[in-house]
Design a protein around this motif. Structure first.
Motif, PDB file in Angstrom:
ATOM      1  N   MET A 104     -39.833 -51.059-104.893  1.00  0.00           N
ATOM      2  CA  MET A 104     -39.253 -51.895-104.274  1.00  0.00           C
ATOM      3  C   MET A 104     -39.307 -50.363-102.692  1.00  0.00           C
ATOM      4  SD  MET A 104     -36.581 -54.800-104.291  1.00  0.00           S
ATOM      5  CE  MET A 104     -36.996 -55.222-102.746  1.00  0.00           C
ATOM      6  N   ILE A 105     -39.204 -49.004-103.353  1.00  0.00           N
ATOM      7  CA  ILE A 105     -39.298 -48.319-102.364  1.00  0.00           C
ATOM      8  C   ILE A 105     -40.269 -47.951-101.584  1.00  0.00           C
ATOM      9  CG2 ILE A 105     -38.516 -45.833-101.337  1.00  0.00           C
ATOM     10  CD1 ILE A 105     -36.127 -47.655-102.314  1.00  0.00           C
ATOM     11  N   SER A 106     -40.970 -48.228-100.194  1.00  0.00           N
ATOM     12  CA  SER A 106     -42.901 -47.838-100.201  1.00  0.00           C
ATOM     13  C   SER A 106     -42.470 -46.357 -99.292  1.00  0.00           C
ATOM     14  CB  SER A 106     -42.581 -48.836 -98.624  1.00  0.00           C
ATOM     15  OG  SER A 106     -41.887 -48.513 -97.713  1.00  0.00           O
ATOM     16  N   ASP A 107     -43.872 -45.780 -99.368  1.00  0.00           N
ATOM     17  CA  ASP A 107     -44.305 -45.086 -98.489  1.00  0.00           C
ATOM     18  C   ASP A 107     -43.195 -44.558 -97.426  1.00  0.00           C
ATOM     19  OD1 ASP A 107     -45.444 -43.778-101.125  1.00  0.00           O
ATOM     20  OD2 ASP A 107     -46.968 -44.845 -99.781  1.00  0.00           O
ATOM     21  N   TRP A 108     -43.486 -45.354 -96.559  1.00  0.00           N
ATOM     22  CA  TRP A 108     -42.867 -45.805 -94.945  1.00  0.00           C
ATOM     23  C   TRP A 108     -40.914 -45.212 -95.449  1.00  0.00           C
ATOM     24  CZ3 TRP A 108     -43.981 -46.389 -90.376  1.00  0.00           C
ATOM     25  CH2 TRP A 108     -43.367 -46.710 -89.226  1.00  0.00           C
ATOM     26  N   ASP A 109     -40.372 -45.960 -96.394  1.00  0.00           N
ATOM     27  CA  ASP A 109     -39.084 -45.577 -96.927  1.00  0.00           C
ATOM     28  C   ASP A 109     -38.914 -44.026 -96.918  1.00  0.00           C
ATOM     29  OD1 ASP A 109     -38.560 -48.690 -96.123  1.00  0.00           O
ATOM     30  OD2 ASP A 109     -39.161 -48.857 -98.522  1.00  0.00           O
ATOM     31  N   LEU A 110     -40.013 -43.706 -97.886  1.00  0.00           N
ATOM     32  CA  LEU A 110     -39.721 -42.336 -98.406  1.00  0.00           C
ATOM     33  C   LEU A 110     -39.403 -40.832 -97.014  1.00  0.00           C
ATOM     34  CD1 LEU A 110     -41.732 -42.791-101.657  1.00  0.00           C
ATOM     35  CD2 LEU A 110     -39.443 -42.284-101.003  1.00  0.00           C
ATOM     36  N   LYS A 111     -40.579 -41.924 -96.051  1.00  0.00           N
ATOM     37  CA  LYS A 111     -40.963 -41.085 -94.459  1.00  0.00           C
ATOM     38  C   LYS A 111     -39.615 -40.685 -94.194  1.00  0.00           C
ATOM     39  CE  LYS A 111     -42.843 -41.236 -90.158  1.00  0.00           C
ATOM     40  NZ  LYS A 111     -42.846 -42.409 -89.626  1.00  0.00           N
ATOM     41  N   PRO A 114     -30.183 -46.294-105.832  1.00  0.00           N
ATOM     42  CA  PRO A 114     -30.667 -44.493-105.420  1.00  0.00           C
ATOM     43  C   PRO A 114     -32.225 -44.423-105.368  1.00  0.00           C
ATOM     44  CG  PRO A 114     -30.175 -44.503-107.333  1.00  0.00           C
ATOM     45  CD  PRO A 114     -29.810 -46.241-106.844  1.00  0.00           C
ATOM     46  N   VAL A 115     -32.734 -43.124-105.028  1.00  0.00           N
ATOM     47  CA  VAL A 115     -34.316 -43.012-105.365  1.00  0.00           C
ATOM     48  C   VAL A 115     -34.337 -41.630-105.983  1.00  0.00           C
ATOM     49  CG1 VAL A 115     -36.237 -42.492-103.963  1.00  0.00           C
ATOM     50  CG2 VAL A 115     -34.878 -44.483-103.033  1.00  0.00           C
ATOM     51  N   PRO A 116     -34.554 -41.789-107.330  1.00  0.00           N
ATOM     52  CA  PRO A 116     -34.139 -40.547-107.690  1.00  0.00           C
ATOM     53  C   PRO A 116     -35.270 -39.208-107.694  1.00  0.00           C
ATOM     54  CG  PRO A 116     -34.688 -42.532-109.412  1.00  0.00           C
ATOM     55  CD  PRO A 116     -34.849 -43.039-107.089  1.00  0.00           C
ATOM     56  N   GLU A 117     -36.508 -39.760-106.958  1.00  0.00           N
ATOM     57  CA  GLU A 117     -37.343 -38.881-106.861  1.00  0.00           C
ATOM     58  C   GLU A 117     -37.091 -37.053-105.853  1.00  0.00           C
ATOM     59  OE1 GLU A 117     -39.829 -42.467-104.975  1.00  0.00           O
ATOM     60  OE2 GLU A 117     -38.039 -42.052-106.727  1.00  0.00           O
ATOM     61  N   LEU A 118     -35.847 -38.454-104.632  1.00  0.00           N
ATOM     62  CA  LEU A 118     -35.283 -37.200-103.483  1.00  0.00           C
ATOM     63  C   LEU A 118     -33.943 -36.780-103.807  1.00  0.00           C
ATOM     64  CD1 LEU A 118     -37.056 -39.667-100.912  1.00  0.00           C
ATOM     65  CD2 LEU A 118     -37.553 -37.259-101.623  1.00  0.00           C
ATOM     66  N   ALA A 119     -33.662 -37.630-104.888  1.00  0.00           N
ATOM     67  CA  ALA A 119     -32.097 -37.167-105.591  1.00  0.00           C
ATOM     68  C   ALA A 119     -31.317 -35.760-105.285  1.00  0.00           C
ATOM     69  CB  ALA A 119     -31.172 -37.920-106.014  1.00  0.00           C
ATOM     70  N   GLU A 120     -32.543 -34.905-106.099  1.00  0.00           N
ATOM     71  CA  GLU A 120     -32.072 -33.521-106.483  1.00  0.00           C
ATOM     72  C   GLU A 120     -32.207 -33.004-105.714  1.00  0.00           C
ATOM     73  OE1 GLU A 120     -30.890 -30.254-108.348  1.00  0.00           O
ATOM     74  OE2 GLU A 120     -31.410 -32.269-108.571  1.00  0.00           O
ATOM     75  N   GLN A 121     -33.122 -33.041-103.910  1.00  0.00           N
ATOM     76  CA  GLN A 121     -32.767 -32.590-102.382  1.00  0.00           C
ATOM     77  C   GLN A 121     -31.437 -32.448-102.356  1.00  0.00           C
ATOM     78  OE1 GLN A 121     -35.928 -32.624 -99.939  1.00  0.00           O
ATOM     79  NE2 GLN A 121     -37.501 -33.941-101.735  1.00  0.00           N
ATOM     80  N   VAL A 122     -31.311 -33.864-102.159  1.00  0.00           N
ATOM     81  CA  VAL A 122     -29.475 -34.127-101.818  1.00  0.00           C
ATOM     82  C   VAL A 122     -28.596 -33.544-102.484  1.00  0.00           C
ATOM     83  CG1 VAL A 122     -28.001 -35.346-101.548  1.00  0.00           C
ATOM     84  CG2 VAL A 122     -30.517 -36.251-100.628  1.00  0.00           C
ATOM     85  N   ARG A 123     -28.687 -33.559-104.051  1.00  0.00           N
ATOM     86  CA  ARG A 123     -28.156 -32.772-104.694  1.00  0.00           C
ATOM     87  C   ARG A 123     -27.580 -30.877-104.322  1.00  0.00           C
ATOM     88  NH1 ARG A 123     -26.909 -29.764-109.857  1.00  0.00           N
ATOM     89  NH2 ARG A 123     -29.002 -29.554-109.965  1.00  0.00           N
ATOM     90  N   GLN A 124     -28.873 -30.546-104.562  1.00  0.00           N
ATOM     91  CA  GLN A 124     -28.790 -28.839-103.606  1.00  0.00           C
ATOM     92  C   GLN A 124     -28.277 -28.661-102.007  1.00  0.00           C
ATOM     93  OE1 GLN A 124     -29.886 -26.228-106.064  1.00  0.00           O
ATOM     94  NE2 GLN A 124     -29.857 -27.777-107.577  1.00  0.00           N
ATOM     95  N   LEU A 125     -27.789 -29.683-101.232  1.00  0.00           N
ATOM     96  CA  LEU A 125     -27.530 -29.265-100.173  1.00  0.00           C
ATOM     97  C   LEU A 125     -26.234 -29.666-100.485  1.00  0.00           C
ATOM     98  CD1 LEU A 125     -29.799 -31.831 -97.592  1.00  0.00           C
ATOM     99  CD2 LEU A 125     -29.389 -29.543 -97.696  1.00  0.00           C
ATOM    100  N   HIS A 126     -25.710 -30.265-101.324  1.00  0.00           N
ATOM    101  CA  HIS A 126     -24.169 -30.369-101.543  1.00  0.00           C
ATOM    102  C   HIS A 126     -23.669 -29.311-102.344  1.00  0.00           C
ATOM    103  CE1 HIS A 126     -22.955 -33.995-100.071  1.00  0.00           C
ATOM    104  NE2 HIS A 126     -24.263 -34.665-100.380  1.00  0.00           N
ATOM    105  N   ILE A 127     -24.463 -28.310-103.584  1.00  0.00           N
ATOM    106  CA  ILE A 127     -24.102 -27.176-104.152  1.00  0.00           C
ATOM    107  C   ILE A 127     -23.812 -26.474-103.099  1.00  0.00           C
ATOM    108  CG2 ILE A 127     -25.426 -26.517-105.472  1.00  0.00           C
ATOM    109  CD1 ILE A 127     -26.118 -27.919-107.603  1.00  0.00           C
ATOM    110  N   GLN A 128     -24.857 -26.630-102.089  1.00  0.00           N
ATOM    111  CA  GLN A 128     -25.136 -25.131-101.356  1.00  0.00           C
ATOM    112  C   GLN A 128     -24.005 -25.600-100.510  1.00  0.00           C
ATOM    113  OE1 GLN A 128     -28.640 -25.065 -98.678  1.00  0.00           O
ATOM    114  NE2 GLN A 128     -29.837 -25.283-100.300  1.00  0.00           N
TER     115      GLN A 128
END
Length: 161
Positions: A1-8, A140-154
């Motif tokens: 359901m998440i499109s390339d447009w959404d990912l952008k 959630p959007v699993p393919e991007l979640a790790e980026q957000v997790r890393q920001l919180h860790i920082q």
């Protein structure tokens, strides 16, 4: 359901979260997009001042209430790095915004913070659907979640000394 447009737009919300982190604030970012695909407004967290109501989703809801017709609001989409908190979900619902798309869920965030030994928030983390009705929600959007997790860790590594 998440499109390339959404990912952008989700990637932009993560960029805004990173800007927030660079400014010493908690890493959250959001983008408001019209039905025609125009970026109408964007923001990031501003809670470092001590005012914990300065969330980007809340700011976008207020902006939309002042600048868009009810019909335009209902067709707009909010893209955000993290699922709306109850305050932001209520603001979204009260102003009649449309779809919400988020990268990480409140449940994921709570788990990440717990793993880092961060005390729970005074405000309960509720799913958006427990706060507002009749709003299309994707995430959630699993393919991007790790980026957000890393920001919180920082953020928490930096703010623990």
């Amino acid at each position: 359901m998440i499109s390339d447009w959404d990912l952008k737009h989700l990637r932009r919300s993560i960029e805004l979260a990173a800007i927030s982190l660079e400014k010493g604030d908690e890493p959250f970012g959001s983008v408001l997009v019209s039905a025609e695909g125009e970026v109408l407004a964007e923001d990031h967290n501003h809670v470092a001042s001590g005012d914990h109501t300065q969330h980007p989703e809340f700011a976008l809801a207020r902006w939309a209430a002042s600048n868009l017709t009810p019909e335009e609001r209902s067709k707009a989409t909010v893209y955000t790095s993290g699922e709306h908190c109850p305050m932001c979900a209520a603001a979204h619902g009260w102003v009649g915004l449309g779809r919400i798309v988020y990268v990480c869920s409140s449940e994921q965030l709570v788990q990440w913070l717990s793993e880092m030994g961060v005390a729970p928030s005074r405000v309960r983390n509720l799913p958006i659907q427990d706060v507002i009705r009749d709003t299309p929600i994707d995430g959630p959007v699993p393919e991007l979640a790790e980026q957000v997790r890393q920001l919180h860790i920082q953020f928490y590594a930096r703010n623990r000394g």
